[in-house]
Enzyme design. Structure first.
Site, PDB file in Angstrom:
ATOM      1  N   ASP A   1       0.826  -1.215   0.000  1.00 16.38           N
ATOM      2  CA  ASP A   1       0.000   0.000   0.000  1.00 16.38           C
ATOM      3  C   ASP A   1       0.855   1.257   0.000  1.00 16.38           C
ATOM      4  O   ASP A   1       2.031   1.234   0.352  1.00 16.38           O
ATOM      5  CB  ASP A   1      -0.945   0.011   1.214  1.00 16.38           C
TER       6      ASP A   1
ATOM      7  N   ASP B   1       7.980   4.068  -1.503  1.00 17.28           N
ATOM      8  CA  ASP B   1       7.546   3.530  -0.207  1.00 17.28           C
ATOM      9  C   ASP B   1       6.234   2.785  -0.447  1.00 17.28           C
ATOM     10  O   ASP B   1       5.183   3.386  -0.450  1.00 17.28           O
ATOM     11  CB  ASP B   1       7.376   4.680   0.784  1.00 17.28           C
TER      12      ASP B   1
ATOM     13  N   GLU C   1       0.183  -1.289   5.577  1.00 21.83           N
ATOM     14  CA  GLU C   1       1.241  -0.878   6.499  1.00 21.83           C
ATOM     15  C   GLU C   1       1.085   0.582   6.892  1.00 21.83           C
ATOM     16  O   GLU C   1       1.304   0.967   8.039  1.00 21.83           O
ATOM     17  CB  GLU C   1       2.613  -1.096   5.846  1.00 21.83           C
TER      18      GLU C   1
HETATM   19 ZN   LIG Z   1       6.898   2.112   4.023  1.00 19.87          ZN
END
Ligand SMILES: [Zn+2]
Length: 410
Positions: free
Chosen positions: A79, A140, A174
């Site tokens: 995610d 990320d 997360e």
């Molecule tokens: Zn991360």
């Protein structure tokens, strides 16, 4: 283009933003699109047990050695942050970066400024991937996914490279703190793992905050202000006294490194009742316990002055420093450090001033420090990643695997 870059550019096309407002797992069904793609790619690499369970992707590359090599896990999250759009990501490749400002979007006049982000100077002459200014990039943690997948691909196509059992997992949610909630540690099958979810090249993390939240309630007594003398008790003023009695130099804005803090992040109130919302953070167990005690005894002291029950406090633990779970198996940090040095990356060991899924997994029986992905400025339009850092990450992962394969634990 190298494999890892090609994978990364494909994965960021899929919008996988998670949502705090949803109670389902995964929190948004669009994360399943990436999950299904990754499951298929794992199967294509020959990981026959690749599967999706509760939105988590798992797969195992069996050992090709008769040595007793520990089973090593590699974890990244699918995610992206709810803080900024991850829809229609249009990555831009800046070749041979010249050290100047980068125009992300000329129409909207969005600039990645070399003054605001001096770390850009470290990448002169390198290739960078940026956003077009309208979305986050998703390094990320899709950089972590691409790096793990590329390392797996290497092992799957270089059968002569000896390795132990490699377990991979790609997790949802997360960014909303639920990445470990449904993680199947037993089914995963690793002795220990790494999350590949850190920032700039070299980052290696195995310490994080101990965390608790505290809710302080202050009771007052409302009376018409015109004839309130000696009758009114204004809970807002009492709350103010509470706030002022905590150390003013132990806040997020006045601390760094290994220093802990008290942080008031919300306040709601009127004369009748005021509620203070705090978070408490500290790396050290004892001083973490002391902070909680300080808040409790302050509550008691003020009740001595203003009467029992005026102040009340409720403290709830949130997460713990993984260090205590890593120290007994410190070889996992040392191996990562040695692997970085072996491929020419300077290890940057630093404490995480926050929590990680790895911290929660460590307390679920799977010690899990964190490795760099190479990315910068997560969760916003200024996110970028140097391509060589992604290639180095793949090398580090493969080197860790190689170093463990040299050992025989029998
Ligand atoms: Zn991360």
């Amino acid at each position: 283009m190298s494999q890892v870059i090609d994978r990364f550019l494909r994965y960021v096309q899929i919008d996988t933003q998670s949502s705090e407002d949803s109670q389902t797992t995964p929190s948004t069904s669009k994360q399943l699109q990436l999950a299904q793609l990754l499951e298929k790619e794992l199967k294509d690499l020959g990981l026959t047990d690749a599967r999706i369970k509760e939105g988590y992707v798992y797969g195992t590359l069996p050992a090709n050695s008769v040595k007793a090599i520990p089973a090593l896990g590699l974890i990244a999250h699918m995610d992206t942050s709810p803080d900024f759009s991850g829809e229609n990501v249009k990555p831009k490749i800046i070749e041979n970066y010249d050290g100047q400002d980068i125009v992300l979007n000329s129409e909207l006049n969005l600039i990645l400024s070399s003054q605001d982000f001096p770390e850009l100077q470290d990448y002169i002459g390198k290739n960078l991937i940026t956003t077009d200014g309208t979305t986050l990039l998703g390094a990320d943690d899709k950089a972590g996914i691409a790096e793990i997948m590329t390392a797996l691909e290497y092992l799957a196509t270089h059968l002569e490279v000896e390795h132990g059992k490699i377990c991979v997992a790609f997790t949802p949610d997360e960014e909303i703190g639920r990445g470990a909630d449904h993680f199947d540690v037993a089914g995963f099958g690793a002795d220990f793992a790494y999350t590949v979810d850190g920032g700039p090249i070299g980052e290696l993390e195995y310490e994080n905050f101990n965390a608790a939240k505290a809710i302080v309630k202050v009771k007052g007594r409302n009376v018409h202000p015109g004839n309130a003398k000696n009758k009114m008790i204004n809970s807002i003023l009492l709350a103010n006294e509470y706030i002022a009695k905590l150390p003013s130099q132990e806040t997020p804005a006045t601390t760094e490194g290994y220093e802990g803090f008290y942080h008031i992040n919300d306040i709601k109130g009127d004369v009748e009742e005021t509620t203070l919302y705090y978070i408490i953070r500290d790396f050290d167990q004892d001083s973490f316990a002391k902070r909680k005690e300080t808040m409790r005894s302050l509550t008691e002291d003020l009740n001595q002055t203003y009467g029992a029950g005026t102040f009340s406090i409720e403290i709830t633990d949130q997460y713990q420093n993984m260090k205590e779970k890593i120290l007994p198996v410190m070889h996992i940090v040392e191996k990562a450090q040695a692997a970085m040095e072996a491929v020419g990356v300077k290890p940057l060991i630093q404490p995480i001033r926050g929590g990680t899924d790895g911290a929660r997994l460590s307390f679920m029986g799977l010690p899990t420090p964190n490795l760099f992905t190479g990315g910068h400025n997560y969760h916003g339009r200024y996110e970028f990643i140097p391509t060589f850092a992604m290639e180095k990450s793949v090398e580090v992962i493969l080197k860790i695997i190689e170093l463990y394969a040299k050992e025989d634990l029998r």
